[in-house]
Design an enzyme around this catalytic site. Structure first.
Site, PDB file in Angstrom:
ATOM      1  N   ASP A  29      24.068  -8.518 -20.963  1.00  0.00           N
ATOM      2  CA  ASP A  29      24.666  -9.956 -21.361  1.00  0.00           C
ATOM      3  C   ASP A  29      24.844 -10.775 -20.428  1.00  0.00           C
ATOM      4  O   ASP A  29      26.003 -10.219 -19.229  1.00  0.00           O
ATOM      5  CB  ASP A  29      25.620  -9.704 -22.991  1.00  0.00           C
ATOM      6  N   ILE A  30      25.008 -11.798 -19.822  1.00  0.00           N
ATOM      7  CA  ILE A  30      25.140 -12.840 -18.956  1.00  0.00           C
ATOM      8  C   ILE A  30      26.823 -13.413 -19.227  1.00  0.00           C
ATOM      9  O   ILE A  30      27.107 -13.322 -18.008  1.00  0.00           O
ATOM     10  CB  ILE A  30      24.359 -13.833 -18.970  1.00  0.00           C
ATOM     11  N   ASN A  84      23.500 -10.681 -35.603  1.00  0.00           N
ATOM     12  CA  ASN A  84      23.889 -11.891 -35.539  1.00  0.00           C
ATOM     13  C   ASN A  84      22.185 -12.199 -36.724  1.00  0.00           C
ATOM     14  O   ASN A  84      21.492 -12.422 -35.326  1.00  0.00           O
ATOM     15  CB  ASN A  84      23.976 -12.917 -35.141  1.00  0.00           C
ATOM     16  N   VAL A  93      20.996 -17.506 -30.152  1.00  0.00           N
ATOM     17  CA  VAL A  93      19.770 -17.434 -29.372  1.00  0.00           C
ATOM     18  C   VAL A  93      18.791 -16.800 -30.493  1.00  0.00           C
ATOM     19  O   VAL A  93      19.116 -15.719 -30.950  1.00  0.00           O
ATOM     20  CB  VAL A  93      19.862 -16.745 -28.411  1.00  0.00           C
ATOM     21  N   HIS A  97      18.141  -9.982 -31.576  1.00  0.00           N
ATOM     22  CA  HIS A  97      18.518  -9.113 -30.696  1.00  0.00           C
ATOM     23  C   HIS A  97      20.182  -8.491 -31.383  1.00  0.00           C
ATOM     24  O   HIS A  97      20.591  -8.917 -32.375  1.00  0.00           O
ATOM     25  CB  HIS A  97      19.040  -9.721 -29.202  1.00  0.00           C
ATOM     26  N   HIS A  99      23.794  -6.494 -30.299  1.00  0.00           N
ATOM     27  CA  HIS A  99      24.962  -6.245 -28.587  1.00  0.00           C
ATOM     28  C   HIS A  99      24.963  -5.382 -29.105  1.00  0.00           C
ATOM     29  O   HIS A  99      25.353  -4.848 -30.153  1.00  0.00           O
ATOM     30  CB  HIS A  99      25.371  -7.078 -28.755  1.00  0.00           C
TER      31      HIS A  99
HETATM   32  P1  5GP Z   1      24.055 -15.087 -29.755  1.00  0.00           P
HETATM   33  O1  5GP Z   1      25.107 -15.249 -30.785  1.00  0.00           O
HETATM   34  O2  5GP Z   1      22.835 -15.417 -30.423  1.00  0.00           O
HETATM   35  O3  5GP Z   1      24.454 -13.398 -31.111  1.00  0.00           O
HETATM   36  O4  5GP Z   1      24.028 -13.972 -28.917  1.00  0.00           O
HETATM   37  C1  5GP Z   1      23.428 -14.557 -27.838  1.00  0.00           C
HETATM   38  C2  5GP Z   1      24.122 -13.848 -26.518  1.00  0.00           C
HETATM   39  O5  5GP Z   1      22.965 -13.886 -25.145  1.00  0.00           O
HETATM   40  C3  5GP Z   1      25.223 -14.724 -26.035  1.00  0.00           C
HETATM   41  O6  5GP Z   1      25.928 -12.930 -25.978  1.00  0.00           O
HETATM   42  C4  5GP Z   1      25.424 -14.841 -24.815  1.00  0.00           C
HETATM   43  O7  5GP Z   1      26.042 -14.435 -24.260  1.00  0.00           O
HETATM   44  C5  5GP Z   1      23.696 -14.472 -24.219  1.00  0.00           C
HETATM   45  N1  5GP Z   1      22.951 -14.412 -23.058  1.00  0.00           N
HETATM   46  C6  5GP Z   1      22.474 -16.767 -23.565  1.00  0.00           C
HETATM   47  N2  5GP Z   1      21.366 -16.571 -22.429  1.00  0.00           N
HETATM   48  C7  5GP Z   1      21.199 -15.329 -21.972  1.00  0.00           C
HETATM   49  C8  5GP Z   1      20.675 -15.889 -20.665  1.00  0.00           C
HETATM   50  O8  5GP Z   1      20.075 -16.326 -19.849  1.00  0.00           O
HETATM   51  N3  5GP Z   1      21.163 -14.109 -19.861  1.00  0.00           N
HETATM   52  C9  5GP Z   1      21.389 -12.702 -20.743  1.00  0.00           C
HETATM   53  N4  5GP Z   1      21.019 -11.903 -19.768  1.00  0.00           N
HETATM   54  N5  5GP Z   1      22.128 -13.467 -21.796  1.00  0.00           N
HETATM   55  C10 5GP Z   1      22.385 -14.602 -21.846  1.00  0.00           C
END
Ligand code: 5GP
Ligand code: ZN
Length: 111
Positions: A29-30, A84, A93, A97, A99
């Protein structure tokens, strides 16, 4: 459609990959929320858990989770898997996915 995770699958955006096969990609994760924070995604675009039709992707993701946990040395110490789905979960996103959080004693589930 401009999906950030499809762009990572297609190599248009860089990512620190830790696992890849024909169905699944896993990468750091970024913005890590724990010392180990890996995202596991199906290679094909599926917006949310509600949209899964090919459950072989879910099996493949769980196989990848098991393997990566061992490789990163957190299988025995422990890890948390989170998906999520939609607004109340805070999904940002809209490409399915999971985590993986690990590497420290994690806080309460509903933090
Ligand atoms: P969500 O809140 O949708 O479950 O989590 C999305 C996750 O994607 C977040 O933890 C966010 O930091 C990660 N994320 C968003 N954009 C990028 C990206 O361009 N690269 C990576 N490696 N992670 C990302
Ligand atoms: Zn996508």
């Amino acid at each position: 459609m401009d999906c950030v995770f499809c762009n990572i699958v297609e190599g248009k955006l860089p990512a620190k990959k830790v696992f890849e096969n024909d169905r699944v990609l896993a990468f750091h994760d970024i913005q890590p929320a724990a010392p180990v924070h890996i995202l596991f995604i199906p290679k094909k675009h599926v917006p949310t858990m509600n949209d899964v039709t090919d459950f072989a992707d879910i099996t493949a993701i769980h196989q990848a989770i098991q393997q990566v946990a061992k490789e990163l040395g957190v299988a025995e110490s422990g890890y948390r898997i989170i998906n999520n789905c939609n607004a109340d979960s805070g999904q940002v996103v809209f490409h399915l996915h999971y985590h993986m959080l690990a590497g420290e004693k994690l806080g309460p589930l509903n933090a």
